[in-house]
Design an enzyme around this catalytic site. Structure first.
Site, PDB file in Angstrom:
ATOM      1  N   ARG A  77       0.831  -1.217   0.000  1.00 17.68           N
ATOM      2  CA  ARG A  77       0.000   0.000   0.000  1.00 17.68           C
ATOM      3  C   ARG A  77       0.862   1.263   0.000  1.00 17.68           C
ATOM      4  O   ARG A  77       0.540   2.248  -0.666  1.00 17.68           O
ATOM      5  CB  ARG A  77      -0.944  -0.010   1.211  1.00 17.68           C
ATOM      6  CG  ARG A  77      -2.091  -0.994   1.005  1.00 17.68           C
ATOM      7  CD  ARG A  77      -3.040  -1.011   2.181  1.00 17.68           C
ATOM      8  NE  ARG A  77      -3.671   0.281   2.398  1.00 17.68           N
ATOM      9  CZ  ARG A  77      -4.265   0.643   3.540  1.00 17.68           C
ATOM     10  NH1 ARG A  77      -4.293  -0.205   4.558  1.00 17.68           N
ATOM     11  NH2 ARG A  77      -4.827   1.821   3.655  1.00 17.68           N
ATOM     12  N   ASN A 109      -8.049   9.297   5.934  1.00 24.01           N
ATOM     13  CA  ASN A 109      -7.090   8.677   5.010  1.00 24.01           C
ATOM     14  C   ASN A 109      -5.710   8.522   5.640  1.00 24.01           C
ATOM     15  O   ASN A 109      -5.253   9.404   6.364  1.00 24.01           O
ATOM     16  CB  ASN A 109      -6.997   9.494   3.728  1.00 24.01           C
ATOM     17  CG  ASN A 109      -8.316   9.497   2.988  1.00 24.01           C
ATOM     18  OD1 ASN A 109      -9.205   8.706   3.318  1.00 24.01           O
ATOM     19  ND2 ASN A 109      -8.458  10.373   2.017  1.00 24.01           N
ATOM     20  N   VAL A 110      -5.076   7.414   5.305  1.00 24.93           N
ATOM     21  CA  VAL A 110      -3.730   7.170   5.808  1.00 24.93           C
ATOM     22  C   VAL A 110      -2.692   7.402   4.716  1.00 24.93           C
ATOM     23  O   VAL A 110      -1.497   7.241   4.943  1.00 24.93           O
ATOM     24  CB  VAL A 110      -3.596   5.743   6.409  1.00 24.93           C
ATOM     25  CG1 VAL A 110      -4.462   5.595   7.648  1.00 24.93           C
ATOM     26  CG2 VAL A 110      -3.949   4.671   5.377  1.00 24.93           C
ATOM     27  N   ASP A 111      -3.185   7.750   3.498  1.00 28.08           N
ATOM     28  CA  ASP A 111      -2.224   8.146   2.464  1.00 28.08           C
ATOM     29  C   ASP A 111      -1.738   9.549   2.839  1.00 28.08           C
ATOM     30  O   ASP A 111      -2.281  10.184   3.736  1.00 28.08           O
ATOM     31  CB  ASP A 111      -2.872   8.089   1.059  1.00 28.08           C
ATOM     32  CG  ASP A 111      -4.035   9.067   0.890  1.00 28.08           C
ATOM     33  OD1 ASP A 111      -3.899  10.234   1.310  1.00 28.08           O
ATOM     34  OD2 ASP A 111      -5.085   8.660   0.346  1.00 28.08           O
ATOM     35  N   HIS A 137      -6.966   8.294  11.457  1.00 29.33           N
ATOM     36  CA  HIS A 137      -6.607   6.869  11.369  1.00 29.33           C
ATOM     37  C   HIS A 137      -5.115   6.635  11.184  1.00 29.33           C
ATOM     38  O   HIS A 137      -4.708   5.539  10.804  1.00 29.33           O
ATOM     39  CB  HIS A 137      -7.409   6.201  10.238  1.00 29.33           C
ATOM     40  CG  HIS A 137      -8.872   6.064  10.551  1.00 29.33           C
ATOM     41  ND1 HIS A 137      -9.830   5.762   9.614  1.00 29.33           N
ATOM     42  CD2 HIS A 137      -9.538   6.189  11.736  1.00 29.33           C
ATOM     43  CE1 HIS A 137     -11.022   5.705  10.198  1.00 29.33           C
ATOM     44  NE2 HIS A 137     -10.867   5.967  11.481  1.00 29.33           N
ATOM     45  N   ALA A 253     -15.212  14.045  -5.930  1.00 28.44           N
ATOM     46  CA  ALA A 253     -14.667  15.157  -5.152  1.00 28.44           C
ATOM     47  C   ALA A 253     -13.709  15.994  -6.001  1.00 28.44           C
ATOM     48  O   ALA A 253     -13.629  17.219  -5.837  1.00 28.44           O
ATOM     49  CB  ALA A 253     -13.942  14.612  -3.927  1.00 28.44           C
TER      50      ALA A 253
HETATM   51  P1  OAD Z   1     -14.839   3.681   1.902  1.00 29.23           P
HETATM   52  O1  OAD Z   1     -14.127   2.808   0.934  1.00 29.23           O
HETATM   53  O2  OAD Z   1     -15.692   3.029   2.941  1.00 29.23           O
HETATM   54  O3  OAD Z   1     -15.767   4.696   1.105  1.00 29.23           O
HETATM   55  C1  OAD Z   1     -15.290   5.448   0.024  1.00 29.23           C
HETATM   56  C2  OAD Z   1     -16.402   6.386  -0.406  1.00 29.23           C
HETATM   57  O4  OAD Z   1     -15.894   7.205  -1.440  1.00 29.23           O
HETATM   58  C3  OAD Z   1     -17.646   5.687  -0.945  1.00 29.23           C
HETATM   59  O5  OAD Z   1     -18.801   6.219  -0.304  1.00 29.23           O
HETATM   60  C4  OAD Z   1     -17.627   6.043  -2.431  1.00 29.23           C
HETATM   61  O6  OAD Z   1     -18.950   6.201  -2.967  1.00 29.23           O
HETATM   62  C5  OAD Z   1     -16.902   7.351  -2.414  1.00 29.23           C
HETATM   63  N1  OAD Z   1     -16.194   7.725  -3.662  1.00 29.23           N
HETATM   64  C6  OAD Z   1     -15.667   6.919  -4.624  1.00 29.23           C
HETATM   65  N2  OAD Z   1     -15.067   7.665  -5.586  1.00 29.23           N
HETATM   66  C7  OAD Z   1     -15.222   8.965  -5.218  1.00 29.23           C
HETATM   67  C8  OAD Z   1     -14.830  10.203  -5.787  1.00 29.23           C
HETATM   68  N3  OAD Z   1     -14.128  10.270  -6.938  1.00 29.23           N
HETATM   69  N4  OAD Z   1     -15.157  11.334  -5.130  1.00 29.23           N
HETATM   70  C9  OAD Z   1     -15.854  11.293  -3.965  1.00 29.23           C
HETATM   71  N5  OAD Z   1     -16.253  10.159  -3.387  1.00 29.23           N
HETATM   72  C10 OAD Z   1     -15.946   9.002  -4.000  1.00 29.23           C
HETATM   73  O7  OAD Z   1     -13.734   4.638   2.542  1.00 29.23           O
HETATM   74  P2  OAD Z   1     -13.808   5.460   3.909  1.00 29.23           P
HETATM   75  O8  OAD Z   1     -15.163   6.011   4.141  1.00 29.23           O
HETATM   76  O9  OAD Z   1     -12.668   6.397   3.893  1.00 29.23           O
HETATM   77  O10 OAD Z   1     -10.188   2.631   8.252  1.00 29.23           O
HETATM   78  O11 OAD Z   1     -13.535   4.303   4.946  1.00 29.23           O
HETATM   79  C11 OAD Z   1     -13.426   4.620   6.304  1.00 29.23           C
HETATM   80  C12 OAD Z   1     -12.403   3.739   6.956  1.00 29.23           C
HETATM   81  O12 OAD Z   1     -12.712   2.355   6.684  1.00 29.23           O
HETATM   82  C13 OAD Z   1     -10.990   3.894   6.426  1.00 29.23           C
HETATM   83  O13 OAD Z   1     -10.311   5.003   7.011  1.00 29.23           O
HETATM   84  C14 OAD Z   1     -10.365   2.595   6.835  1.00 29.23           C
HETATM   85  C15 OAD Z   1     -11.466   1.633   6.457  1.00 29.23           C
HETATM   86  O14 OAD Z   1     -11.523   0.450   7.178  1.00 29.23           O
HETATM   87  C16 OAD Z   1      -9.053   2.195   8.798  1.00 29.23           C
HETATM   88  O15 OAD Z   1      -8.161   1.713   8.141  1.00 29.23           O
HETATM   89  C17 OAD Z   1      -9.008   2.364  10.272  1.00 29.23           C
END
Ligand code: OAD
Length: 264
Positions: A77, A109-111, A137, A253
């Site tokens: 990653r 985000n962790v990036d 995170h 976004a």
């Molecule tokens: P998710 O993968 O759960 O959700 C990503 C979201 O981005 C979805 O709702 C998509 O519809 C949306 N998406 C996709 N492409 C997009 C774009 N171009 N512009 C805007 N939105 C878009 O990711 P997170 O919500 O970040 O935790 O997940 C939360 C946490 O779950 C992460 O931080 C990680 C994971 O387990 C840890 O690692 C602790």
């Protein structure tokens, strides 16, 4: 009025005006803001959690059982993110936080793409503390010592070819782990407190690129909304927060944030 639709000028203008008028605003981002950069998200069709098991890779038990496999996954990653560049969403957020003292960026985000965009936007100028992303995170590019708890930035390659090769703490000699929050772990106290303070004080909360499926991160937005903030969501899909949003832009976004937050 709610605009749960494609971005159209009227609602974009209203949302933009609300953001511009806000003395204090908070933005919560998730993996979707990095999707256009080529960083995989977690959930959905192409999400990481479809091909990989969180239980085998992102828990303290997984690391205790098999640190080599866990480090190999994180090394993959890290390499993937290092090969990506920030996109227009990161750039717009970076310019916004540099310009607006009352703006806070909170990320799951962790990036390091928010950080890299911030450095680019700031150029030679010093980066004020308020503009730095609050990382709920952790970061792929920091290690955490399993012995003494020391955190360190770590950009160079990780050798995860065998247990003996794994990185160890220069101070206490114990194994280093990625400084990311794993399932079952608490979020870093200071980051969470800063995020919640920003949420409670904000008159506008911008939520972009998160499924809002993971707590307590997602509650940054609901705490802001409970305290009276106007919610603006940017996500091609509906989320549990969409119903509370005054404006929900169903698009990427990278397209919407530059229009909302102002151009370069
Ligand atoms: P998710 O993968 O759960 O959700 C990503 C979201 O981005 C979805 O709702 C998509 O519809 C949306 N998406 C996709 N492409 C997009 C774009 N171009 N512009 C805007 N939105 C878009 O990711 P997170 O919500 O970040 O935790 O997940 C939360 C946490 O779950 C992460 O931080 C990680 C994971 O387990 C840890 O690692 C602790």
């Amino acid at each position: 009025m709610s605009t749960h639709d494609e971005p159209e000028n009227g609602s974009l203008d209203r949302a933009r005006r609300s953001l511009r008028r806000a003395d204090r605003a908070v933005a919560l981002t998730g993996a979707g803001v990095s999707a256009a950069s080529g960083v995989p998200t977690f959930r959905g069709e192409e999400g990481l959690w479809r091909d990989y098991s969180p239980r085998e890779l992102a828990t303290p038990d997984a690391f205790a059982d098999d640190p080599v496999t866990v480090w190999q996954w994180y090394r993959w990653r890290r390499r993937k993110v290092a090969a990506c560049d920030p996109n227009e969403a990161h750039a717009a957020l970076a310019r916004w936080t540099l310009k607006e003292e009352g703006a806070r960026l909170v990320t799951q985000n962790v990036d390091d793409l928010h950080d890299r965009a911030l450095r680019t936007a700031a150029g030679e100028a010093p980066i004020p503390d308020h503009a730095r992303p609050v990382e709920l995170h952790g970061s792929l590019f920091r290690t955490l010592c399993t012995g003494c708890g020391r955190r360190r930035e770590r950009r160079e390659e990780i050798d995860a070819s065998s247990a003996g090769a794994l990185p160890r703490c220069g101070d206490c000699g114990e194994l280093l782990r990625p400084d990311v929050v794993w399932f079952g772990e608490s979020l870093p106290r200071e980051a969470l407190d800063t995020a919640m303070d920003a949420a409670r004080g904000a008159s506008v909360c911008l939520v972009a690129g998160t499924s809002a499926a993971v707590q307590p991160a997602a509650s940054v937005a609901s705490v802001a909304a409970d305290a009276g903030a106007l919610l603006i969501e940017v996500n091609p899909e509906r989320t549990p927060l969409t119903g509370r949003a005054a404006h929900a832009f169903r698009a990427g976004a990278e397209e919407v944030l530059p229009a909302l937050l102002g151009g370069g």
